[in-house]
Design a protein around this motif. Structure first.
Motif, PDB file in Angstrom:
ATOM      1  N   THR A   1       1.752   5.094  -0.271  1.00 44.45           N
ATOM      2  CA  THR A   1       1.336   4.772   1.095  1.00 44.45           C
ATOM      3  C   THR A   1       2.421   5.147   2.092  1.00 44.45           C
TER       4      THR A   1
ATOM      5  N   HIS B   1       4.158  -4.776   3.049  1.00 40.08           N
ATOM      6  CA  HIS B   1       3.035  -4.631   2.123  1.00 40.08           C
ATOM      7  C   HIS B   1       2.204  -5.905   2.014  1.00 40.08           C
TER       8      HIS B   1
ATOM      9  N   ILE C   1      -7.175   5.945   7.447  1.00 43.01           N
ATOM     10  CA  ILE C   1      -5.762   6.324   7.391  1.00 43.01           C
ATOM     11  C   ILE C   1      -5.483   7.492   8.332  1.00 43.01           C
TER      12      ILE C   1
ATOM     13  N   TYR D   1       3.640   0.378  -3.148  1.00 42.41           N
ATOM     14  CA  TYR D   1       3.261   1.009  -1.876  1.00 42.41           C
ATOM     15  C   TYR D   1       4.032   2.310  -1.615  1.00 42.41           C
TER      16      TYR D   1
ATOM     17  N   PHE E   1      -5.455   1.259   1.318  1.00 41.38           N
ATOM     18  CA  PHE E   1      -4.443   1.363   0.268  1.00 41.38           C
ATOM     19  C   PHE E   1      -4.799   2.456  -0.740  1.00 41.38           C
TER      20      PHE E   1
END
Length: 405
Positions: A130, A115, A395, A127, A378
C-alpha cells in the motif's frame, strides 16, 4: 484403507460445509453487487482465518490476536526499484520511510500513514505494498507508522504513538526532502480514526506548521450510534459485520464483551449526551438516497446506570470518536479527502463527518464507491487477481487527491 476413508470423509465434510456457507453468504450480498463470487471467496478465507485463530487459542497453541497478526504478515513484502526504503525510529516508534528515487527540483509532500486493524493487528509489513504504491504513484514521501498494538500496549497508546510520530516528522520533514507545510495524515479503517484524531490534536499547535490535509479511508469515527442506516443495512455484509466491529472495539478498549447488546441498543448514551450529539449524529444529516435499503429509525433507551456510564465513557472520547469533537476543533481542521463504501457499516460515519466539516467551511473531497465494501482499497495494490474494480477506482482518486496537494 481406513485412513483413506477418514480422509475422504474430512474432505467431503469440508466441501459440504463450504457449499452451505457459500450459499448462505451469497444470500447476504445484494443482487446488484457485481463481483459476487470473488467477494464470497475472499470473505470465506477471512473467516477461515478468524476460525483458525480462535481454535488455536482454545487449544492453547497461540493467542487469537497473534494468529491474526501472523496471517496479515503473510502478504509478501515488495522491493520497489523506484523507491528508497528504510527503517528508522521517531524516538521509540518504528517507522518505515518510502522515498521516490527520481530527483525533484523542490520538496515533496509527506504522508504519515496509519494502518488499520482496530489497534490490535496490522503492521508496517502488512501495508508495505500500500505504502509503496502511494509513494510511487503520487511522488510522495510516505511514512508508515508502526504504532504499538493492544492488548500489550493498551488504548490510547496507539493514538499517542501516531501523534508523537507526526510531531517528530513535522520537525524533521526537511531531512527527508519534505515541505513541512505539505504534510498529510492518512489511514484506513481504524487508521482513519487515528488520522482524524491526530489532525484534531494538531489544530492548536503553535510550534509547528498546520497539517495540509487528512485522508480518511472508510474510517470509524463514532461509538455513539450503532443503528445508523449503514449499520442496519450492512450489519451482516461480508468482510466487516456490525457484531464484529463492536466486539473488536470492546477488546481494543479492554472492556467486557458482554456490553455488546448495550451498545447495540444505544443504552450506553446518557440523555444529556444524546441531546448534545443529536445535531451531529442525526440520520436526518444523511442524504435520503442512502436510506431506502432496509432502514428503520431506532430508539434510545434511558435511563442509564452510573456504573454502565463509567464503563462506556471511553467511547465518548474524541480520540476514539473524532466525529463528536467540539465545534471549536472541527472549525480549525485541514481539508479532507473522505472515502466511503456503499456496503460498509462505517459508511455513515464518513457521511456525517463530511457534513460536519463542510458546515464549518472545511473543504472536503468525497469519494463514494457504490460497489465498495470495507477493506476494498487495501486489496487494490495487491494485483489484478486479488483487487476489485471499485477498489482500483478508489485508490486512483486518492492518488489524484495527493497530486493536487
Amino acid at each position: 484403507m481406513e485412513l483413506l476413508s477418514a480422509l475422504f470423509l474430512v474432505i467431503l465434510t469440508f466441501l459440504v460445509v463450504t457449499a452451505f456457507y457459500h450459499k448462505h453468504l451469497m444470500a447476504e450480498i445484494p443482487p446488484g453487487f457485481i463481483q459476487r463470487k470473488k467477494l464470497c471467496f475472499y470473505h470465506y478465507l477471512l473467516n477461515f482465518g478468524f476460525v483458525l485463530a480462535k481454535t488455536s487459542e482454545k487449544l492453547g497453541l497461540a493467542s487469537e490476536i497473534h494468529v491474526i497478526r501472523t496471517i496479515m504478515n503473510t502478504v509478501p513484502p515488495l522491493k520497489d526499484k523506484h523507491l528508497f526504503i528504510k527503517d528508522v525510529r521517531f524516538e521509540k516508534i518504528k517507522v518505515r520511510i518510502y522515498q521516490p528515487k527520481i530527483p525533484t527540483t523542490g520538496q515533496r509532500r509527506g504522508v504519515l500513514y496509519f494502518h488499520g486493524g482496530v489497534g490490535q493487528f496490522g503492521s508496517i509489513r502488512a501495508y508495505e505494498r500500500t505504502c509503496c504504491y502511494y509513494a510511487r504513484k503520487s511522488d510522495s514521501v510516505i511514512v508508515s507508522v508502526g504504532y504499538r498494538l493492544a492488548p500489550e500496549y493498551p488504548y490510547p497508546t496507539q493514538f499517542e504513538d501516531c501523534l508523537a510520530a507526526t510531531i517528530h516528522f513535522m520537525r524533521t520533514a526537511e531531512d527527508y526532502g519534505v515541505d513541512p507545510t505539505r504534510v498529510i495524515t492518512c489511514g484506513d479503517s481504524s487508521g482513519g480514526t487515528l488520522a482524524a484524531a491526530v489532525a484534531q490534536a494538531m489544530v492548536n499547535r503553535k510550534d509547528l506548521p498546520k497539517l495540509r490535509a487528512q485522508i480518511l479511508i472508510y474510517p470509524f469515527l463514532q461509538a455513539v450510534d450503532f443503528n445508523l442506516p449503514s449499520y442496519q443495512q450492512n450489519k451482516t455484509f461480508p468482510i466487516l459485520t456490525r457484531e464484529q466491529i463492536l466486539l473488536l472495539g470492546l477488546k481494543y478498549l479492554n472492556k467486557d464483551v458482554t456490553l455488546l447488546n448495550v451498545l447495540f441498543e444505544g443504552a450506553h448514551i446518557p440523555e444529556d449526551f444524546q441531546l448534545k450529539y443529536q445535531k451531529w449524529l442525526s440520520p436526518d444529516n444523511i442524504p435520503e438516497e442512502f436510506k431506502p435499503r432496509g432502514y428503520k429509525p431506532g430508539k434510545i433507551i434511558h435511563p442509564l446506570s452510573d456504573e454502565l456510564h463509567a464503563l462506556t465513557m471511553p467511547t465518548f472520547d474524541p480520540v476514539f470518536s473524532p466525529l463528536i469533537a467540539e465545534d471549536t476543533v472541527i472549525a480549525q481542521l485541514p481539508e479532507a479527502f473522505i472515502l466511503t463504501c456503499e456496503f460498509d457499516v462505517l459508511r455513515d460515519d464518513g457521511l456525517l463527518y463530511k457534513k460536519r466539516l463542510e458546515d464549518h467551511g472545511i473543504r472536503v473531497t468525497w469519494c463514494h464507491l457504490e460497489q465498495g465494501f470495507h477493506g476494498i482499497v487495501f486489496l487494490a495494490p495487491l494485483g489484478r487477481i486479488v483487487s476489485f474494480q471499485s477498489g482500483n477506482k478508489g485508490i486512483k482518486q486518492i492518488i489524484d487527491f495527493l497530486k493536487s496537494i
